[in-house]
Scaffold this motif. Structure first.
Motif, short mmCIF file in Angstrom:
data_model
loop_
_atom_site.label_atom_id
_atom_site.label_comp_id
_atom_site.label_asym_id
_atom_site.label_seq_id
_atom_site.Cartn_x
_atom_site.Cartn_y
_atom_site.Cartn_z
N PHE A 1 0.84 -1.20 0.00
CA PHE A 1 0.00 0.00 0.00
C PHE A 1 0.88 1.25 0.00
CE2 PHE A 1 -2.40 -3.39 2.15
CZ PHE A 1 -3.52 -3.44 1.33
N LEU A 2 1.97 1.20 -0.75
CA LEU A 2 2.93 2.32 -0.73
C LEU A 2 2.50 3.41 -1.69
CD1 LEU A 2 6.12 0.12 -1.27
CD2 LEU A 2 5.01 0.69 0.88
N ALA A 3 2.58 4.63 -1.24
CA ALA A 3 2.38 5.76 -2.15
C ALA A 3 3.76 6.34 -2.49
CB ALA A 3 1.50 6.82 -1.50
N GLU A 4 3.92 6.77 -3.73
CA GLU A 4 5.20 7.33 -4.14
C GLU A 4 5.51 8.58 -3.32
OE1 GLU A 4 4.68 6.27 -8.78
OE2 GLU A 4 5.97 7.98 -8.29
N GLY A 5 6.77 8.71 -2.96
CA GLY A 5 7.18 9.90 -2.21
C GLY A 5 7.14 9.67 -0.70
N ILE B 1 -8.48 -7.09 -1.59
CA ILE B 1 -8.32 -5.94 -0.69
C ILE B 1 -7.52 -4.84 -1.41
CG2 ILE B 1 -7.10 -5.13 1.40
CD1 ILE B 1 -8.04 -7.80 2.73
N LYS B 2 -6.52 -5.25 -2.16
CA LYS B 2 -5.69 -4.25 -2.86
C LYS B 2 -6.49 -3.51 -3.93
CE LYS B 2 -2.27 -1.97 -4.43
NZ LYS B 2 -1.64 -0.86 -3.74
N HIS B 3 -7.13 -4.25 -4.82
CA HIS B 3 -7.90 -3.60 -5.89
C HIS B 3 -9.05 -2.78 -5.32
CE1 HIS B 3 -6.79 -5.74 -9.90
NE2 HIS B 3 -6.16 -4.61 -9.73
N ARG C 1 -9.74 12.60 4.13
CA ARG C 1 -8.68 12.46 3.12
C ARG C 1 -9.22 12.00 1.77
NH1 ARG C 1 -3.72 9.54 5.64
NH2 ARG C 1 -2.78 10.45 3.80
N PHE C 2 -8.45 12.33 0.73
CA PHE C 2 -8.82 11.99 -0.65
C PHE C 2 -10.15 12.62 -1.06
CE2 PHE C 2 -5.62 9.25 -2.53
CZ PHE C 2 -4.75 9.23 -1.47
N LEU C 3 -10.38 13.81 -0.53
CA LEU C 3 -11.55 14.59 -0.94
C LEU C 3 -11.09 15.94 -1.48
CD1 LEU C 3 -14.24 13.94 1.86
CD2 LEU C 3 -14.15 13.02 -0.46
N HIS C 4 -9.94 15.93 -2.13
CA HIS C 4 -9.41 17.17 -2.68
C HIS C 4 -9.78 17.23 -4.16
CE1 HIS C 4 -6.53 20.46 -1.92
NE2 HIS C 4 -6.52 20.47 -3.25
N ALA C 5 -10.66 18.15 -4.51
CA ALA C 5 -11.08 18.25 -5.92
C ALA C 5 -9.94 18.83 -6.75
CB ALA C 5 -12.31 19.15 -6.02
N PHE D 1 -7.31 12.20 -10.81
CA PHE D 1 -6.18 11.40 -10.33
C PHE D 1 -5.34 10.89 -11.49
CE2 PHE D 1 -9.92 8.53 -10.39
CZ PHE D 1 -9.49 7.57 -11.29
N GLY D 2 -4.04 10.73 -11.19
CA GLY D 2 -3.12 10.16 -12.19
C GLY D 2 -2.22 9.17 -11.48
N GLY D 3 -1.02 8.98 -12.03
CA GLY D 3 -0.06 8.07 -11.41
C GLY D 3 -0.10 6.71 -12.08
N ALA E 1 4.35 16.63 -12.93
CA ALA E 1 4.30 15.32 -12.25
C ALA E 1 2.87 15.02 -11.79
CB ALA E 1 5.23 15.33 -11.04
N PHE E 2 2.53 13.74 -11.64
CA PHE E 2 1.13 13.40 -11.33
C PHE E 2 0.72 13.83 -9.93
CE2 PHE E 2 0.69 9.75 -8.43
CZ PHE E 2 1.98 9.27 -8.37
N LYS E 3 1.73 14.12 -9.09
CA LYS E 3 1.46 14.71 -7.77
C LYS E 3 2.77 15.35 -7.31
CE LYS E 3 2.54 10.69 -4.90
NZ LYS E 3 2.10 9.81 -3.85
N PRO E 4 2.75 16.19 -6.27
CA PRO E 4 3.98 16.83 -5.84
C PRO E 4 4.98 15.84 -5.25
CG PRO E 4 2.06 17.80 -4.75
CD PRO E 4 1.58 16.59 -5.46
C1 UDX Z 1 -1.69 5.34 -4.58
C2 UDX Z 1 -2.22 4.91 -3.21
O1 UDX Z 1 -2.33 6.06 -2.36
C3 UDX Z 1 -1.31 3.85 -2.58
O2 UDX Z 1 -1.87 3.39 -1.36
C4 UDX Z 1 -1.16 2.68 -3.55
O3 UDX Z 1 -0.30 1.69 -3.04
C5 UDX Z 1 -0.63 3.19 -4.89
O4 UDX Z 1 -1.51 4.20 -5.41
P1 UDX Z 1 0.13 7.06 -5.49
O5 UDX Z 1 -0.32 6.70 -6.87
O6 UDX Z 1 1.60 7.13 -5.22
O7 UDX Z 1 -0.46 6.03 -4.40
O8 UDX Z 1 -0.44 8.51 -5.18
P2 UDX Z 1 -1.58 9.19 -4.31
O9 UDX Z 1 -0.93 10.10 -3.34
O10 UDX Z 1 -2.55 8.24 -3.78
O11 UDX Z 1 -2.30 10.11 -5.44
C6 UDX Z 1 -2.86 9.57 -6.63
C7 UDX Z 1 -3.49 10.64 -7.48
O12 UDX Z 1 -4.69 11.11 -6.89
C8 UDX Z 1 -2.62 11.88 -7.71
O13 UDX Z 1 -2.71 12.24 -9.07
C9 UDX Z 1 -3.26 12.93 -6.84
O14 UDX Z 1 -3.08 14.24 -7.34
C10 UDX Z 1 -4.72 12.53 -6.89
N1 UDX Z 1 -5.49 12.97 -5.70
C11 UDX Z 1 -5.23 12.45 -4.47
C12 UDX Z 1 -6.53 13.90 -5.87
O15 UDX Z 1 -6.80 14.38 -6.98
N2 UDX Z 1 -7.26 14.26 -4.77
C13 UDX Z 1 -7.02 13.75 -3.52
O16 UDX Z 1 -7.74 14.13 -2.58
C14 UDX Z 1 -5.97 12.82 -3.37
#
Ligand code: UDX
Length: 468
Positions: free
Chosen positions: A169-173, A238-240, A283-287, A291-293, A353-356
């Motif tokens: 469940f690792l997020a990059e960074g 659980i992962k998916h 969390r994860f309610l930021h418009a 999403f990317g990555g 980048a797809f996120k900071p």
């Molecule tokens: C994600 C999961 O967080 C991690 O648990 C899993 O193992 C791999 O996928 P990651 O892809 O590194 O990790 O990035 P994350 O920080 O989750 O962000 C994903 C994308 O969602 C980014 O593009 C980010 O900008 C976007 N995002 C995230 C939003 O648009 N709004 C939010 O509120 C949160």
């Protein structure tokens, strides 16, 4: 329970594999990492080793392990060596997206059959094969079938092994922190023995018996991690299901943002109000621009694909992806509304980048936005604090600048796509200076990084996402 330290191998020195191997070595185990790309292997075997991915803290950790315990943390290309010297292998190879959204399991299959070959040749019994790559439910069964076939083909069906799933469940960074301080450790196993083995792998981590500490102090939100033991299929799911649910939250709030825009509400307030309910969470309610990555787009598509294949088309997931795609078009529409024709207009894209805090461009919304701008014959200048190279199709068509200010010079609009601290830290004076250099002063803040009133007072024509 087997005594620690354990002898473990990790197959695939990508993001997940390297982090897993380094962290498990740091908590005391002996690790062999198998990498079949000769260039990558050579980099890792240099002295000091060169970690070929961007992940804060990983280079230092790998260097330290190689210097202090070279025998306990090794890189090789031989699966045979690994199988001979270890009791379990974490499979961390890539599962890229196939043509119709399904996970491409070619590398997983290849590794499974190589392990079986090695087990037969080196006469090993009871080896544990642990999937760590994100795979669709029932991949464990396929791994078992492939391995049994290989063993039968060599008349070695008596060779025993077990399959397990231990999703990451690792997020990059923040991958190291996520590994050392997980919310949960999930293991899906076929037998009690497999569960005990994996419990002992994670025991030092669950008991916090390691020296690694994240930069700064740990926030209070790190309760002890739960060790959850399930069957293999449930762990795979659980992962998916987790990644898809997080992506769903983002698409949900983006859809709400669009209703906010049409009704005069402020999505930031709406998200705050929703998130205060612990059943929803903040969390994860930021418009934003969607999403990317590497994970979310691919995993949601793969989950949709496997559910359809299993006879239950989980169409909510299709909707999650559609909203995400549409969100990018809506950002372009905002630009068109503000600038009318985009042809011959200059757009400064801030953040690629797809996120900071990463240089990763995989699935980055900024790239789709840029391609759409170029299709409409706009001129694009881009700046990102970490990205130094664009994908080949954009290299000659987009000017990559050295600063945010330089990108904005002479531009008709700034399109902010990644919420880097560097942009948030710009002072009023710096922003005014930037504005002076622009042709028109439109700002599309596709991450709601700035306070709208602040930029409007400074004289920008400001548009956020779902904010009045
Ligand atoms: C994600 C999961 O967080 C991690 O648990 C899993 O193992 C791999 O996928 P990651 O892809 O590194 O990790 O990035 P994350 O920080 O989750 O962000 C994903 C994308 O969602 C980014 O593009 C980010 O900008 C976007 N995002 C995230 C939003 O648009 N709004 C939010 O509120 C949160």
């Amino acid at each position: 329970m087997p005594p620690t330290p354990l002898n473990l191998s990790v197959i695939g020195a990508g993001h997940v594999g390297l982090v897993t191997a380094a962290c498990l070595a740091e908590v005391g185990h002996r690790l062999i990492v198998i990498e079949n790309d000769p260039v990558r292997l050579d980099l890792l075997n240099q002295d000091p080793p060169q970690v070929p991915i961007y992940e804060p803290g990983l280079q230092e950790l790998v260097e330290k392990l190689r210097a202090d315990r070279p025998e306990d943390f090794r890189f090789t290309d031989s699966i045979f060596e690994a199988v001979e010297e270890t009791d379990a292998a974490f499979v961390c190879v890539g599962t890229p997206q196939g043509e119709s959204g399904e996970a491409d399991l070619f590398y997983v299959e290849k590794v499974a059959s190589s392990i079986a070959e090695a087990l037969a040749e080196r006469n090993r019994q009871g080896y544990l094969v642990i999937e760590k790559s994100t795979v669709p439910v029932r991949t464990g069964q396929s791994i078992r079938r492939v391995m049994e076939r290989v063993l039968a083909g060599r008349n070695r069906s008596e060779v025993s092994f077990e399959v397990a799933s231990n999703p990451e469940f690792l997020a990059e960074g923040t991958a190291l922190r996520d590994f050392f301080y997980p919310y949960r450790v999930v293991v899906g196993v076929e037998s009690e023995r497999g569960g005990e083995f994996l419990r002992s792998v994670y025991q030092p981590l669950l008991q916090r018996k390691f020296d690694w500490a994240p930069p700064g102090s740990l926030p209070d939100e790190f309760p002890e991690a739960e060790f959850l033991e399930t069957d293999v299929q449930s762990a795979e799911l659980i992962k998916h299901a987790s990644n898809s649910f997080l992506a769903l939250k983002i698409s949900f709030i983006n859809a709400v943002a669009n209703v906010c825009e049409r009704s005069g509400a402020d999505v930031r307030e709406v998200a705050r109000g929703m998130g205060l309910d612990p059943r929803i969470g903040p969390r994860f309610l930021h418009a934003g621009a969607g999403f990317g990555g590497y994970c979310f787009p691919k995993d949601v598509a793969a989950f949709h694909h496997i559910s359809s294949e299993l006879g239950y088309p989980f169409d909510l997931l299709k909707n999650v992806l559609e909203i995400n795609e549409r969100q990018k078009q809506l950002v372009i529409e905002k630009l068109r509304k503000a600038l009318w024709n985009l042809k011959a207009k200059t757009i400064a894209v801030w953040g690629l980048a797809f996120k900071p805090n990463t240089e990763d461009l995989r699935g980055a919304p900024a790239l789709d936005l840029i391609r759409s701008l170029l299709d409409q014959e706009a001129e694009v200048r881009a700046y990102d604090p970490a990205v130094r190279k664009l994908p080949p199709d954009l290299q000659d068509r987009v000017a990559l600048t050295e600063s945010a200010e330089e990108a904005a010079r002479g531009a008709d609009a700034i399109l902010l796509v990644t919420e880097w601290d560097e942009f948030a830290a710009l002072s009023d004076e710096q922003l005014k200076e930037i504005q002076k250099g622009m042709n028109l002063t439109v700002v599309i803040d596709a991450r709601n990084l700035f306070e709208p009133s602040r930029l409007r007072v400074l004289g920008f024509e400001y548009y956020g996402i779902g904010v009045p």
